[in-house]
Design a protein around this motif. Structure first.
Motif, short mmCIF file in Angstrom:
data_model
loop_
_atom_site.label_atom_id
_atom_site.label_comp_id
_atom_site.label_asym_id
_atom_site.label_seq_id
_atom_site.Cartn_x
_atom_site.Cartn_y
_atom_site.Cartn_z
N VAL A 1 0.87 -1.16 0.00
CA VAL A 1 0.00 0.00 0.00
C VAL A 1 0.91 1.22 0.00
CG1 VAL A 1 -1.85 1.22 1.17
CG2 VAL A 1 -1.72 -1.27 1.30
N ILE A 2 1.05 1.82 -1.17
CA ILE A 2 2.00 2.93 -1.32
C ILE A 2 1.23 4.24 -1.22
CG2 ILE A 2 3.71 3.98 -2.84
CD1 ILE A 2 4.03 1.20 -4.14
N GLU B 1 13.58 5.28 -5.62
CA GLU B 1 14.17 4.41 -4.61
C GLU B 1 14.10 5.03 -3.22
OE1 GLU B 1 18.11 3.32 -5.73
OE2 GLU B 1 17.50 2.61 -7.72
N LYS B 2 13.48 6.20 -3.17
CA LYS B 2 13.39 6.89 -1.88
C LYS B 2 12.01 6.67 -1.28
CE LYS B 2 14.59 11.20 -1.98
NZ LYS B 2 14.65 12.51 -2.68
N PHE B 3 11.93 5.84 -0.27
CA PHE B 3 10.65 5.62 0.38
C PHE B 3 10.86 5.03 1.77
CE2 PHE B 3 11.68 2.09 -2.42
CZ PHE B 3 11.66 1.02 -1.55
N TYR B 4 9.81 5.11 2.54
CA TYR B 4 9.76 4.46 3.85
C TYR B 4 8.82 3.29 3.69
CZ TYR B 4 7.99 3.78 8.64
OH TYR B 4 7.60 3.25 9.84
N LYS B 5 9.12 2.19 4.35
CA LYS B 5 8.17 1.07 4.29
C LYS B 5 8.16 0.33 5.62
CE LYS B 5 10.94 -2.85 2.96
NZ LYS B 5 12.29 -2.32 3.09
N LYS B 6 7.05 -0.32 5.89
CA LYS B 6 6.95 -1.11 7.11
C LYS B 6 5.90 -2.20 6.93
CE LYS B 6 7.38 -0.63 11.97
NZ LYS B 6 7.82 0.26 13.03
N GLN B 7 6.18 -3.33 7.52
CA GLN B 7 5.21 -4.43 7.39
C GLN B 7 3.95 -4.15 8.18
OE1 GLN B 7 4.53 -8.92 8.84
NE2 GLN B 7 6.60 -8.66 8.03
N ILE B 8 2.82 -4.48 7.59
CA ILE B 8 1.55 -4.40 8.32
C ILE B 8 1.35 -5.71 9.06
CG2 ILE B 8 -0.93 -4.03 8.12
CD1 ILE B 8 -0.34 -2.75 5.34
N ARG B 9 1.03 -6.74 8.30
CA ARG B 9 0.90 -8.08 8.86
C ARG B 9 0.71 -9.04 7.70
NH1 ARG B 9 -4.50 -9.82 8.81
NH2 ARG B 9 -6.06 -8.16 8.68
N ILE C 1 -0.25 -16.89 0.94
CA ILE C 1 -0.25 -15.92 2.03
C ILE C 1 0.40 -14.65 1.52
CG2 ILE C 1 1.03 -15.34 4.14
CD1 ILE C 1 0.08 -18.79 3.94
N SER C 2 -0.20 -13.52 1.80
CA SER C 2 0.46 -12.30 1.38
C SER C 2 0.87 -11.47 2.58
CB SER C 2 -0.43 -11.47 0.46
OG SER C 2 0.39 -10.53 -0.21
N ILE C 3 2.06 -10.94 2.48
CA ILE C 3 2.56 -10.10 3.56
C ILE C 3 2.39 -8.66 3.12
CG2 ILE C 3 4.52 -9.67 5.05
CD1 ILE C 3 5.27 -12.49 4.73
N GLY C 4 1.59 -7.94 3.88
CA GLY C 4 1.26 -6.57 3.51
C GLY C 4 2.27 -5.58 4.04
N TYR C 5 2.60 -4.60 3.23
CA TYR C 5 3.47 -3.51 3.63
C TYR C 5 2.78 -2.20 3.31
CZ TYR C 5 7.59 -6.33 4.61
OH TYR C 5 8.47 -7.22 5.18
N TYR C 6 3.04 -1.19 4.11
CA TYR C 6 2.65 0.14 3.68
C TYR C 6 3.91 0.95 3.49
CZ TYR C 6 3.25 2.08 8.41
OH TYR C 6 3.76 2.49 9.62
N SER C 7 3.77 1.98 2.67
CA SER C 7 4.95 2.74 2.27
C SER C 7 4.58 4.21 2.09
CB SER C 7 5.48 2.15 0.96
OG SER C 7 6.52 2.94 0.45
N PHE C 8 5.51 5.06 2.41
CA PHE C 8 5.35 6.49 2.15
C PHE C 8 6.39 6.92 1.13
CE2 PHE C 8 4.31 7.01 6.94
CZ PHE C 8 3.00 6.66 6.73
N LEU C 9 5.98 7.69 0.15
CA LEU C 9 6.97 8.29 -0.74
C LEU C 9 6.44 9.61 -1.27
CD1 LEU C 9 5.56 7.63 -3.55
CD2 LEU C 9 6.92 5.57 -3.52
N ALA D 1 -3.84 -0.84 6.29
CA ALA D 1 -2.78 0.16 6.13
C ALA D 1 -3.26 1.52 6.60
CB ALA D 1 -2.36 0.24 4.67
N ASN D 2 -4.50 1.82 6.29
CA ASN D 2 -5.07 3.10 6.70
C ASN D 2 -5.14 3.20 8.22
OD1 ASN D 2 -6.23 5.57 6.52
ND2 ASN D 2 -8.18 4.88 5.68
N ARG D 3 -5.50 2.11 8.86
CA ARG D 3 -5.52 2.12 10.33
C ARG D 3 -4.13 2.37 10.89
NH1 ARG D 3 -9.87 -1.90 10.33
NH2 ARG D 3 -8.32 -3.51 9.92
N ARG D 4 -3.13 1.75 10.25
CA ARG D 4 -1.76 1.94 10.74
C ARG D 4 -1.31 3.39 10.54
NH1 ARG D 4 1.24 -2.91 11.46
NH2 ARG D 4 3.11 -1.64 11.54
#
Lengths: 240, 240
Positions: B25-26, B78-86, B100-108, B146-149
């Motif tokens: 989720v970018i 290549e400039k972004f922040y990312k973190k695993q959701i779950r 199984i999918s591992i979700g990440y959210y990212s800011f750029l 992702a929105n909740r996070r």
DNA sequence: ACAAAAGTGTTCCTATTACACCCATGG
DNA sequence: CCATGGGTGTAATAGGAACACTTTTGT
């Protein structure tokens, strides 16, 4: 195995060669100290080492049900809270191949438990969160992540009552918070804050039996229906 | 799907028949509105539907690297922040088998992006977080998580500067928070709070070019070294 | 009567909120 | 000179922190 409408040049089946497991950090509370439930493995890999309760998951099985069954099996109770932490997916975390593990943390009341080692472990034991040994796999990392979640949750919210009995004293609540947060709290301020929450209600009963000197403390209860309803409405139960 | 008549206890390989993927989720920011990067799929399943950028992961590949490559490929930066959701692990979430999918959210920063559809998608597009269409797989659930996070993070902390340019005005920061939190904030109180953080420093420059009337606003900068150092020391940058 | 734990209020201070005007610039 | 957005301070209030004694009961 899987027949797909995809172009055959893509070797889709190659992807279906991973395994996954669930790993549980089960928290219990004993007075002022937070405990974690560990098993001693009786199989390779990591035979005879302490590890978190964990289990592989069949490709067509539900993760949540697998977590429930592991927690029930190892703790002997069906009453617990659980929540996913995250996936732990280092390529080298499991010696037998690519095994992603989905970590969960859980709260339960140690008094509800009956620890009885099953066929997968030679021992089941509560150990103090603050002095855990070196664990199998990446389980120390998983405990650390669980501990951070515990801390984050309890630092702001009213939570964790699954660790206590249905009726509890305010002192037990305070000790739970002190154990979770790692520092002591002011008794009067803390009691005021807890009692002012609408979901905490007096039972009118006193704790019994009461061996200690002084008077027996009042028992309180969490109104779970109200708690769940308010949580569903978006209420956060912030107390700090 | 799988032949359950097998006696899988003895057959360890039976477990190694799952696949896993990562789903991203970018987030991007455009003025006061939060955007999410979507792709239009050009393959089954869910051909021609919008979806989150995602990709299968080979059994011996690193998840984090796969996430990085997906985000880079789809966003062009290549400039972004990312973190695993779950992990998202419903048995029925993928039609081709157990994925199984591992979700990440990212800011750029949207301004750093060059959207160019690759071979896996016919289109790459920013869409408003508040008015997303129905997405492929369980991707609407993943966006919601992702929105909740995002909300949880920004409700308490100083964060999200990856969404802005290196130099930014305080108004941009405020609009970022208003977009993330979904409500407006008092200008003077907000500015006071931001400026009082030691990690936010004046650049001495004004925003230029400046087309609007009135005076051009001051540009600020996040001292990233200090920010990371303080974060490593456990500082939480609480601002609310 | 004493030891041990329960239970209870007030004061101080800090942090948050609410709120309105002047300034600089460009057209 | 006017329209537009940038930038600034203060007063009132609420919430959090610090703090000590009285009550009850069992020995």
């Amino acid at each position: 195995m899987h027949n797909s409408a995809l172009s055959p040049k893509e070797d889709l089946n190659y992807y279906f060669r991973s395994a996954f497991s669930v790993t549980c950090v089960i928290f219990g509370l004993e007075g002022k100290s937070m405990k974690v439930l560990l098993v001693k493995r009786n199989r390779e890999p990591y035979k005879d080492q302490y590890a978190l309760p964990a289990g592989m998951v069949y490709p067509n099985d539900s993760i949540e049900k697998r977590v429930d069954s592991i927690i029930e099996q190892v703790s002997g109770t069906e009453k617990f809270y659980k929540k996913q932490i995250r996936a732990f997916a280092d390529t080298s975390r499991h010696p037998l191949g690519r095994v992603i593990s989905i970590g969960y943390y859980s709260f339960l009341n140690m008094l509800d438990c009956t620890l009885k080692a099953g066929e997968d472990e030679s021992e089941i034991i509560w150990m103090d969160l603050k002095s855990l040994p070196s664990l199998a796999f990446d389980h120390n990392d998983i405990v650390q992540a669980a501990n951070r979640r515990l801390l984050a949750k309890m630092s702001s919210q009213l939570a964790g009552f699954e660790l206590l009995s249905e009726k509890f004293t305010l002192k037990q609540v305070q000790e739970m918070y002190e154990a979770a947060l790692g520092h002591s709290l002011d008794k009067r301020n803390f009691r005021r804050k807890i009692v002012s929450q609408t979901v905490i209600e007096e039972t009118g009963e006193l704790l019994s039996p009461w061996d200690e000197s002084g008077k027996a403390p009042m028992l309180y209860r969490l109104n779970k229906q109200l708690y769940e309803a308010m949580k569903a409405e978006g209420h956060k139960f912030e107390i700090f």
